[in-house]
Design a protein around this motif. Sequence first.
Motif, short mmCIF file in Angstrom:
data_model
loop_
_atom_site.label_atom_id
_atom_site.label_comp_id
_atom_site.label_asym_id
_atom_site.label_seq_id
_atom_site.Cartn_x
_atom_site.Cartn_y
_atom_site.Cartn_z
N HIS A 80 0.89 -1.19 0.03
CA HIS A 80 -0.38 -0.11 0.23
C HIS A 80 1.07 1.15 0.15
O HIS A 80 2.10 1.61 0.13
CB HIS A 80 -0.79 -0.02 1.18
CG HIS A 80 -0.15 -0.36 2.77
ND1 HIS A 80 0.19 1.09 2.86
CD2 HIS A 80 -0.07 -0.85 3.58
CE1 HIS A 80 0.39 0.60 4.76
NE2 HIS A 80 0.84 -0.96 4.31
N ASP A 91 7.43 1.48 5.76
CA ASP A 91 5.54 0.70 6.13
C ASP A 91 5.02 0.47 4.62
O ASP A 91 4.40 1.77 3.65
CB ASP A 91 5.28 0.96 7.34
CG ASP A 91 3.44 0.78 7.48
OD1 ASP A 91 2.56 0.81 8.43
OD2 ASP A 91 3.26 -0.47 6.21
N GLU A 125 -4.83 0.77 3.42
CA GLU A 125 -4.99 0.03 3.93
C GLU A 125 -4.82 0.49 5.56
O GLU A 125 -5.09 -0.53 6.45
CB GLU A 125 -3.27 0.01 3.89
CG GLU A 125 -3.31 -1.92 4.77
CD GLU A 125 -2.46 -1.57 5.40
OE1 GLU A 125 -2.24 -1.01 5.67
OE2 GLU A 125 -2.38 -2.45 6.07
N GLU A 126 -4.25 1.68 5.38
CA GLU A 126 -3.99 1.82 7.72
C GLU A 126 -5.20 2.21 7.97
O GLU A 126 -5.44 2.49 9.01
CB GLU A 126 -3.32 3.71 7.33
CG GLU A 126 -1.79 3.52 7.25
CD GLU A 126 -0.57 1.83 8.01
OE1 GLU A 126 -1.35 1.31 9.07
OE2 GLU A 126 0.11 1.68 7.63
N GLN A 192 7.00 -4.82 11.32
CA GLN A 192 7.01 -3.99 12.41
C GLN A 192 7.08 -4.21 13.57
O GLN A 192 6.13 -3.49 14.79
CB GLN A 192 5.34 -3.41 11.64
CG GLN A 192 5.61 -2.94 10.33
CD GLN A 192 3.63 -2.41 9.86
OE1 GLN A 192 2.83 -3.14 9.97
NE2 GLN A 192 3.71 -1.47 10.21
N HIS A 380 5.62 2.43 12.13
CA HIS A 380 4.26 3.36 12.01
C HIS A 380 4.71 4.84 12.96
O HIS A 380 4.74 5.36 14.03
CB HIS A 380 3.07 3.58 13.50
CG HIS A 380 2.47 2.26 12.31
ND1 HIS A 380 1.39 1.89 12.92
CD2 HIS A 380 2.19 1.77 11.19
CE1 HIS A 380 0.58 1.10 11.88
NE2 HIS A 380 1.05 1.74 11.03
MN MN Z 1 0.78 0.19 9.20
#
Ligand code: MN
Length: 407
Positions: A80, A91, A125-126, A192, A380
């Motif tokens: 994404h 990310d 996506e988030e 992550q 993040h």
């Molecule tokens: Mn993410």
Amino acid sequence: MIRETNEWLTFERRFQQIIQLSNHTVGQNRLVYSPNWIAAQSALIRFGQQIGLTVMVDNYGNVYLDLPGKDDQVIATGSHMDTVIDGGKYDGLYGVLGGLQAINALKNRLGTPQHTLRLISFSEEEGSRFNITFSGSKYYALHQSVTALTDADGISFEQARSQAVKQLQSLPNVIAKRPAIPASFTELHIEQGPRLITSHDQIGLVSGIVGQRRWTVTVQGESNHAGTTPMNERHDALQAAVTMISSLNQHAHQLSDNLTFTVGQLNVSPNTSNVIPGTVTFTIDARHADDHVLDVFEQSINTTEHQLADSQIKVHFKRYVKDSPATFDTTLLSQNELIAQQLGLTSRVMTSGAGHDSYVVNQVSPTTMIFVPSEGGISHAPNEFTQPADLKAGIALLMASLQAQAY
Ligand code: MN
Ligand code: HGY
Ligand code: MN
Ligand code: MN
């Protein structure tokens, strides 16, 4: 492996170009359909056209770069392009540009594949601008559309979407189209979390994703004067929210060590130092590998309202994400396990605590994920980082996996 020559330098150049486009106060900020997001997807379209890929953009702004094969079966990879607010550099973007790199390298070395190779850059996506996750992959894989949603500034999803998509679809040689689903999908992504760094493995082979639920909570009290209102006559929404959040946090710990509970967003109104807060809204993000644990936790959320001492305080919960745990394709995973060994890469099979577009595509097409380590397990956040050697290892495994499927 990825040669140290200009191929890798090209990857880094593309990566830096998109990073420059999206720097916010401290971190990455590519909220879906924002100018940063449009610039990043436009740059990706340019990268694809520079290497001779065909470009499609669908009505949600998902970008598809195809290396046409001798037949019309499609082997896909991707991730994404949107980020959280002040997010990290890797990310999503790593899987998009890593996938482009792998397809580019295969094209350079082996030419036209038997099956079409597709890179997908999913629009969102988030869930960091609108209260919905995976809207891009849900539109592509499940043909799901978004109902009326607005962002914090009152801009509607529909308005933001149509303006951004119009810009992308009007770029030269872009085909406005949502292509069919692929025969397989592989997402390259940073872990992550801390597990690969702790186990000193270069690669994570992802067997599935934990279940995830998200709520918005509104606590309605009564604004009043901070100086004249006696303490026993207040209906303070913030005090009530704090009581609920700490009792939910305690309950989550008691339920299971692996139940993650996060209040990431909290808004106080009228948010003024000498006014008792009348309204507080906050979010809850809860995740676990077992749906039953999430069910028990959800029941406790509903009972916390009744535990509040002040019956005048009203609480409203709205759940907007309920994703059950997912299991990925075992054949693709075992194939990648073998390829990793052949490439001399250390790997481990693991589940993902983070949500991914793969969660959605897995519902319609055999899907797997390849993780690379996150330094310090951080994500993040602006200091999200992965070593270049690990980035290369992930791309090399993806490239070999796509080659095994498409040539
Ligand atoms: Mn993410
Ligand atoms: O929140 C997540 O799990 C993912 O990074 N969107
Ligand atoms: Mn991601
Ligand atoms: Mn993802």
